[in-house]
Scaffold this motif. Structure first.
Motif, PDB file in Angstrom:
ATOM      1  N   LEU A  18      38.231  34.126  28.804  1.00  0.00           N
ATOM      2  CA  LEU A  18      37.578  34.625  30.010  1.00  0.00           C
ATOM      3  C   LEU A  18      37.078  36.045  29.795  1.00  0.00           C
ATOM      4  CD1 LEU A  18      40.204  33.448  32.664  1.00  0.00           C
ATOM      5  CD2 LEU A  18      38.106  32.282  31.993  1.00  0.00           C
ATOM      6  N   ALA A  19      35.785  36.251  29.950  1.00  0.00           N
ATOM      7  CA  ALA A  19      35.218  37.604  29.843  1.00  0.00           C
ATOM      8  C   ALA A  19      35.328  38.276  31.203  1.00  0.00           C
ATOM      9  CB  ALA A  19      33.773  37.546  29.380  1.00  0.00           C
ATOM     10  N   VAL A  20      36.527  38.766  31.527  1.00  0.00           N
ATOM     11  CA  VAL A  20      36.788  39.302  32.857  1.00  0.00           C
ATOM     12  C   VAL A  20      37.192  40.763  32.764  1.00  0.00           C
ATOM     13  CG1 VAL A  20      37.450  37.087  33.845  1.00  0.00           C
ATOM     14  CG2 VAL A  20      39.195  38.502  32.770  1.00  0.00           C
ATOM     15  N   CYS A  21      37.020  41.480  33.870  1.00  0.00           N
ATOM     16  CA  CYS A  21      37.426  42.881  33.945  1.00  0.00           C
ATOM     17  C   CYS A  21      38.646  42.990  34.848  1.00  0.00           C
ATOM     18  CB  CYS A  21      36.275  43.733  34.484  1.00  0.00           C
ATOM     19  SG  CYS A  21      35.875  43.365  36.200  1.00  0.00           S
ATOM     20  N   SER A  22      39.073  44.227  35.113  1.00  0.00           N
ATOM     21  CA  SER A  22      40.276  44.457  35.917  1.00  0.00           C
ATOM     22  C   SER A  22      40.125  43.970  37.349  1.00  0.00           C
ATOM     23  CB  SER A  22      40.632  45.947  35.912  1.00  0.00           C
ATOM     24  OG  SER A  22      39.573  46.715  36.466  1.00  0.00           O
ATOM     25  N   CYS A  23      38.887  43.825  37.826  1.00  0.00           N
ATOM     26  CA  CYS A  23      38.668  43.352  39.197  1.00  0.00           C
ATOM     27  C   CYS A  23      38.514  41.833  39.254  1.00  0.00           C
ATOM     28  CB  CYS A  23      37.430  44.015  39.799  1.00  0.00           C
ATOM     29  SG  CYS A  23      37.628  45.792  40.063  1.00  0.00           S
ATOM     30  N   THR A  24      37.781  41.266  38.282  1.00  0.00           N
ATOM     31  CA  THR A  24      37.551  39.816  38.277  1.00  0.00           C
ATOM     32  C   THR A  24      38.848  39.045  38.128  1.00  0.00           C
ATOM     33  OG1 THR A  24      35.411  40.255  37.231  1.00  0.00           O
ATOM     34  CG2 THR A  24      36.186  37.985  37.225  1.00  0.00           C
ATOM     35  N   ILE A  25      39.826  39.609  37.432  1.00  0.00           N
ATOM     36  CA  ILE A  25      41.081  38.900  37.196  1.00  0.00           C
ATOM     37  C   ILE A  25      41.937  38.804  38.453  1.00  0.00           C
ATOM     38  CG2 ILE A  25      42.534  40.869  36.554  1.00  0.00           C
ATOM     39  CD1 ILE A  25      42.371  37.424  34.845  1.00  0.00           C
ATOM     40  N   LEU A  26      41.680  39.654  39.454  1.00  0.00           N
ATOM     41  CA  LEU A  26      42.556  39.731  40.625  1.00  0.00           C
ATOM     42  C   LEU A  26      42.652  38.431  41.422  1.00  0.00           C
ATOM     43  CD1 LEU A  26      41.670  43.342  41.811  1.00  0.00           C
ATOM     44  CD2 LEU A  26      43.746  42.588  40.659  1.00  0.00           C
ATOM     45  N   PRO A  27      41.522  37.745  41.722  1.00  0.00           N
ATOM     46  CA  PRO A  27      41.665  36.475  42.445  1.00  0.00           C
ATOM     47  C   PRO A  27      42.486  35.447  41.673  1.00  0.00           C
ATOM     48  CG  PRO A  27      39.391  37.232  42.490  1.00  0.00           C
ATOM     49  CD  PRO A  27      40.111  38.099  41.514  1.00  0.00           C
ATOM     50  N   LEU A  28      42.326  35.410  40.336  1.00  0.00           N
ATOM     51  CA  LEU A  28      43.082  34.460  39.528  1.00  0.00           C
ATOM     52  C   LEU A  28      44.567  34.809  39.536  1.00  0.00           C
ATOM     53  CD1 LEU A  28      40.678  34.223  36.443  1.00  0.00           C
ATOM     54  CD2 LEU A  28      40.531  33.079  38.661  1.00  0.00           C
ATOM     55  N   PHE A  29      44.882  36.087  39.450  1.00  0.00           N
ATOM     56  CA  PHE A  29      46.262  36.544  39.528  1.00  0.00           C
ATOM     57  C   PHE A  29      46.887  36.169  40.875  1.00  0.00           C
ATOM     58  CE2 PHE A  29      48.862  40.203  41.115  1.00  0.00           C
ATOM     59  CZ  PHE A  29      50.012  39.955  40.373  1.00  0.00           C
ATOM     60  N   ALA A  30      46.161  36.435  41.947  1.00  0.00           N
ATOM     61  CA  ALA A  30      46.670  36.087  43.278  1.00  0.00           C
ATOM     62  C   ALA A  30      46.862  34.592  43.413  1.00  0.00           C
ATOM     63  CB  ALA A  30      45.698  36.595  44.354  1.00  0.00           C
TER      64      ALA A  30
END
Length: 350
Positions: free
Chosen positions: A72-84
């Motif tokens: 996944l080419a994600v940043c610190s913000c994009t990962i947040l929904p997946l983490f939640a």
């Protein structure tokens, strides 16, 4: 930010916010919100508990969490929904935090780009450091908050999962297409093939949803997606704006001076800067390359690579809402301190 890091006037910060909305939200965050909603609705709670839950074997749960973000080419913000999403579905705090930290730092594209621009040694150090740090941070978080987590995960395990149709093939198809949309949207390929590919994947996604899922399933998925959007997106906007203001008022010359050398203070300073700044996917590499040309040490460069992609001011604001202020403070301290120590060790050994 997405825009040129040398353009530091206030108007440019507003332009950067606009670029964030137009380029980053549409191609990265929107797919991430839909994936998070799909995790909450389509992913079996039993599967999450089996591989990422507190009762799973640690070598399995932490191992899966530490490398699962590599595609996944994600940043610190994009990962947040997946983490939640995985946290809400029953993942333990340790593996979930490991996933939160490692995913923005170890995606294959970022590692290859780092090696190509900054050198193979820094690329390898980034990959090894990020995976190792994610395991250490996740384990420490789980240990410190084991009492609270035991109550949370016990109640989740006792809850009955709602029936969702679709079967394994349907769910696998939907998740695969959503991940493809995220990966292609975040990629640097030319606009025409990107748009064509995204349209194709979206059409296939609609076909799969209509073929394997009921109207009620789809409605529940969209409802969960909207729930994540309302919880996360407003705070991200505020955080990105504040981070832009900080970049304006922070004197660039001071940054350059204090990032020189391989001592503990330059590494700690680099770690704090990385924790506060927002880096869109891959933009940390040219920024760090510029700072290295101006005299930044290789140790602080690695520190910034380890702290920057996984933390940011917008990211902190949302994490605090997802898992509470106490856990947020501990997480920030762990990332900042361990990143600085790893960078210090690297700079003085190599």
């Amino acid at each position: 930010m997405v825009c040129d890091e040398h353009n530091r006037n206030p108007t440019s910060r507003i332009i950067c916010l606009g670029e964030y909305l137009s380029a980053h939200v549409l191609t990265c965050l929107v797919p991430a919100f839909f994936i998070a909603g799909a995790i909450s609705v389509f992913l079996s709670k039993e599967a999450v508990l089996k591989y990422l839950g507190p009762q799973a074997k640690k070598i399995v749960s932490y191992g899966v969490a530490s490398v699962s973000g590599s595609i996944l080419a994600v940043c610190s913000c994009t990962i947040l929904p997946l983490f939640a999403g995985i946290l809400r579905r029953g993942a333990g705090l340790g593996p979930a935090t490991t996933f939160l930290y490692s995913s923005p730092a170890i995606n294959i594209l970022a590692i290859v780009y780092t090696a190509a621009v900054l050198g193979y040694d820094l690329g390898a150090a980034r990959a090894i450091g990020a995976i190792s740090m994610s395991l250490v941070i996740g384990f420490i978080m789980a240990t410190i908050f084991r009492g609270e987590e035991k109550k949370r995960t016990t109640s989740m395990a006792a809850a009955v999962s709602e029936k969702v149709e679709g079967g394994l093939l349907g769910k696998l198809s939907v998740f695969s297409l959503l991940v493809l949309i995220l990966v292609v949207g975040a990629s640097k390929i030319a606009p025409t093939p990107k748009v064509v590919s995204l349209l194709l994947f979206i059409v296939l996604l609609i076909v799969c949803l209509l073929k394997w899922f009921t109207t009620e399933d789809i409605r529940e998925w969209l409802g969960e997606t909207w729930s994540f959007f309302k919880m996360i997106f407003p705070l991200l906007l505020v955080g990105v704006f504040i981070a832009g203001i900080l970049q304006v008022i922070l004197p660039q010359r001071i940054v350059e001076v204090y990032l020189g050398g391989e001592g503990i203070l330059p590494n700690l300073f680099a770690s704090i800067i990385g924790a506060l700044m927002y880096f869109a996917t891959l933009t940390e590499v040219p920024i760090i390359k510029t700072l290295m040309n101006l005299g930044m040490g290789r140790g602080p460069a690695l520190t910034l690579l380890l702290a920057g992609p996984s933390l940011s001011l917008p990211n902190m604001m949302v994490i605090g809402r997802i898992m509470g202020i106490k856990k947020l403070i501990v997480y920030i301290l762990l990332v900042v301190i361990i990143s600085a120590l790893v960078g210090y060790a690297y700079g003085n050994i190599f």
